[in-house]
Write a protein that holds these residues in place. Structure first.
Motif, PDB file in Angstrom:
ATOM      1  N   ARG A 173       0.866  -1.181   0.000  1.00 13.76           N
ATOM      2  CA  ARG A 173       0.000   0.000   0.000  1.00 13.76           C
ATOM      3  C   ARG A 173       0.898   1.224   0.000  1.00 13.76           C
ATOM      4  N   MET A 174       0.830   1.983  -1.051  1.00 15.75           N
ATOM      5  CA  MET A 174       1.720   3.121  -1.221  1.00 15.75           C
ATOM      6  C   MET A 174       1.000   4.429  -0.927  1.00 15.75           C
ATOM      7  N   GLY A 175       1.781   5.411  -0.564  1.00 11.38           N
ATOM      8  CA  GLY A 175       1.252   6.735  -0.299  1.00 11.38           C
ATOM      9  C   GLY A 175       2.275   7.786  -0.675  1.00 11.38           C
ATOM     10  N   LYS A 176       1.850   9.016  -0.581  1.00 11.63           N
ATOM     11  CA  LYS A 176       2.732  10.152  -0.839  1.00 11.63           C
ATOM     12  C   LYS A 176       2.546  11.136   0.305  1.00 11.63           C
ATOM     13  N   ILE A 177       3.629  11.808   0.640  1.00 13.22           N
ATOM     14  CA  ILE A 177       3.614  12.761   1.739  1.00 13.22           C
ATOM     15  C   ILE A 177       3.847  14.154   1.182  1.00 13.22           C
ATOM     16  N   ALA A 178       3.028  15.104   1.627  1.00 17.03           N
ATOM     17  CA  ALA A 178       3.186  16.510   1.258  1.00 17.03           C
ATOM     18  C   ALA A 178       3.256  17.326   2.546  1.00 17.03           C
ATOM     19  N   ASP A 179       3.699  18.579   2.419  1.00 16.58           N
ATOM     20  CA  ASP A 179       3.687  19.458   3.588  1.00 16.58           C
ATOM     21  C   ASP A 179       2.389  20.260   3.589  1.00 16.58           C
ATOM     22  N   LEU A 180       2.222  21.142   4.544  1.00 16.21           N
ATOM     23  CA  LEU A 180       0.979  21.904   4.648  1.00 16.21           C
ATOM     24  C   LEU A 180       0.828  22.952   3.549  1.00 16.21           C
ATOM     25  N   ASP A 181       1.894  23.181   2.785  1.00 13.70           N
ATOM     26  CA  ASP A 181       1.809  24.071   1.615  1.00 13.70           C
ATOM     27  C   ASP A 181       1.541  23.261   0.352  1.00 13.70           C
ATOM     28  N   ASP A 182       1.136  21.994   0.513  1.00 15.00           N
ATOM     29  CA  ASP A 182       0.792  21.082  -0.583  1.00 15.00           C
ATOM     30  C   ASP A 182       1.985  20.746  -1.481  1.00 15.00           C
ATOM     31  N   ARG A 183       3.202  20.852  -0.952  1.00 14.50           N
ATOM     32  CA  ARG A 183       4.397  20.488  -1.722  1.00 14.50           C
ATOM     33  C   ARG A 183       4.752  19.039  -1.432  1.00 14.50           C
ATOM     34  N   ARG A 207      -9.501  21.100  -4.071  1.00 12.68           N
ATOM     35  CA  ARG A 207      -9.295  21.851  -5.315  1.00 12.68           C
ATOM     36  C   ARG A 207      -7.826  22.124  -5.608  1.00 12.68           C
ATOM     37  N   SER A 208      -6.966  21.992  -4.629  1.00 12.07           N
ATOM     38  CA  SER A 208      -5.549  22.298  -4.813  1.00 12.07           C
ATOM     39  C   SER A 208      -4.949  21.450  -5.928  1.00 12.07           C
ATOM     40  N   ARG A 209      -4.355  22.125  -6.912  1.00 11.22           N
ATOM     41  CA  ARG A 209      -3.716  21.393  -8.023  1.00 11.22           C
ATOM     42  C   ARG A 209      -2.576  20.523  -7.518  1.00 11.22           C
ATOM     43  N   ARG A 210      -1.838  21.036  -6.558  1.00 14.46           N
ATOM     44  CA  ARG A 210      -0.710  20.259  -6.033  1.00 14.46           C
ATOM     45  C   ARG A 210      -1.181  18.989  -5.340  1.00 14.46           C
ATOM     46  N   LEU A 211      -2.237  19.093  -4.540  1.00 13.18           N
ATOM     47  CA  LEU A 211      -2.752  17.898  -3.878  1.00 13.18           C
ATOM     48  C   LEU A 211      -3.345  16.922  -4.890  1.00 13.18           C
ATOM     49  N   ARG A 212      -4.105  17.428  -5.838  1.00 14.65           N
ATOM     50  CA  ARG A 212      -4.712  16.559  -6.844  1.00 14.65           C
ATOM     51  C   ARG A 212      -3.634  15.889  -7.708  1.00 14.65           C
TER      52      ARG A 212
END
Length: 145
Positions: free
Chosen positions: A52-62, A129-134
């Protein structure tokens, strides 16, 4: 950052604390079976996951890193992340299988293992709606600003 030495608790110490707390509360703490001679006290039952894979971003969606999600419960997860990847205290975790996003607080790190807790339930990616999150949902998740 979290002081790992101060946060470290032995399994026996955790079991003793859970049993003592259960006695004081009249059996209120739920004890689930663990992998050793004792058990572990948990607020939420966990389930082991495979591949099960995932991705981690920071609170600025990076985007910060990819990860493997090993143990998962309603209250948190154990992630496998390269030990050399610095993580902030609060991250955003994207679960590729469920296509959900959840803010998570880093509770502990030991080598490449990281424990996180969820303050809110995971939400479906389609609600953001965030492009970075999507972009985290795509195989090639880099997005231009």
């Amino acid at each position: 950052m979290i002081d790992l030495v101060a946060a470290r608790v032995t399994r026996k110490g955790l079991d003793d604390a859970a049993q003592s707390s259960a006695r004081k509360a009249g059996g209120g703490a739920k004890k689930t079976s663990g992998t050793g001679s004792g058990g572990e006290a948990r607020s939420h039952p966990r389930r082991a996951t495979r591949l099960r894979m995932g991705k981690i971003a920071d609170l600025d969606d990076r985007f910060l890193s990819e990860c493997a999600i090993r143990d998962l419960s309603a209250g948190g997860a154990k992630l496998i992340v390269a030990a050399s990847v610095p993580l902030p205290d609060i991250i955003v975790l994207f679960d590729e299988l469920e296509e959900t996003i959840v803010p998570a607080t880093v509770r502990w790190r030991r080598g490449n293992e990281t424990g996180v807790s969820f303050d809110v339930p995971p939400a479906q990616l389609r609600h953001f709606r965030s492009r970075r999150l999507r972009a985290l949902a795509y195989r090639y998740y880099a997005a231009k600003d």
